[in-house]
Write an enzyme that holds these catalytic residues in place. Structure first.
Site, PDB file in Angstrom:
ATOM      1  N   ARG A  88      93.267-115.042  94.103  1.00  0.00           N
ATOM      2  CA  ARG A  88      93.861-115.152  92.499  1.00  0.00           C
ATOM      3  C   ARG A  88      95.237-115.822  93.236  1.00  0.00           C
ATOM      4  NH1 ARG A  88      98.194-115.288  90.006  1.00  0.00           N
ATOM      5  NH2 ARG A  88      99.242-113.683  88.597  1.00  0.00           N
ATOM      6  N   ARG A 135      91.104-109.383  93.813  1.00  0.00           N
ATOM      7  CA  ARG A 135      90.615-110.262  94.569  1.00  0.00           C
ATOM      8  C   ARG A 135      91.794-110.802  95.579  1.00  0.00           C
ATOM      9  NH1 ARG A 135      93.167-111.828  88.433  1.00  0.00           N
ATOM     10  NH2 ARG A 135      94.353-110.070  89.115  1.00  0.00           N
ATOM     11  N   GLU A 142      97.707-116.701  79.607  1.00  0.00           N
ATOM     12  CA  GLU A 142      96.582-116.167  79.548  1.00  0.00           C
ATOM     13  C   GLU A 142      95.640-116.653  78.265  1.00  0.00           C
ATOM     14  OE1 GLU A 142      95.342-113.143  80.977  1.00  0.00           O
ATOM     15  OE2 GLU A 142      97.168-112.921  82.331  1.00  0.00           O
TER      16      GLU A 142
END
Length: 159
Positions: free
Chosen positions: A50, A92, A58
């Protein structure tokens, strides 16, 4: 003398912080969205990455597809290196991504496909890059009223 010791101590602390950063290298094998991808290392380990300091639109949000395409055009199928210190609550790796000497996180903000994620980042260079992209109406800043991803996610949860 105390001032000198304090300065040496602060310098040592800052060096410790830098030395705690880890680096992972590999090939980008999947792009999830504008700020998340999967990395495959030479020893066949897969890691979800990330991008730190930024937040992209998004999936389903205006410019979400453009942000994903922008990231893919830079790094998909290519060797990158990621500098990181920690993982997020989803496991992540949160990192700064580089392809050769190009700082990918900054490119996304500079091109108008990401916000500086001020809630989690105090890095002033990202704030400057975002202001520049806004001023030049690049990417998502072409919209009259762009919706920040954190507001978009909040709206999705409330429905």
């Amino acid at each position: 003398m105390r001032y000198l010791l304090l300065m040496v101590g602060l310098f040592a602390l800052s060096c410790t912080e830098v030395s705690e950063a880890k680096v992972i290298k590999g090939k980008v094998i999947k792009i999830a969205d504008g700020d998340t991808f999967t990395l495959l290392t030479s020893d066949t380990q897969k890691y979800k990455i990330r991008l730190l300091d930024i937040d992209c639109p998004e999936k389903g949000q205006p410019h979400g597809k453009g942000a994903k395409q922008m990231l893919a055009s830079f790094i998909f199928g290519k060797e990158v290196w990621v500098e990181y210190k920690k993982k997020d609550r989803y496991g992540r790796i949160l990192g700064h991504v580089y392809i050769q000497d190009v700082f990918v996180n900054m490119v996304l903000v500079d091109s108008g496909y990401a916000w500086h994620f001020k809630k989690y980042s105090k890095n002033e260079q990202f704030a400057i890059a975002e202001a520049r992209a806004r001023e030049n109406r690049l990417g998502l800043w072409q919209d009259k009223y762009p919706i920040a991803p954190w507001d978009w996610r909040k709206g999705k949860r409330e429905k």
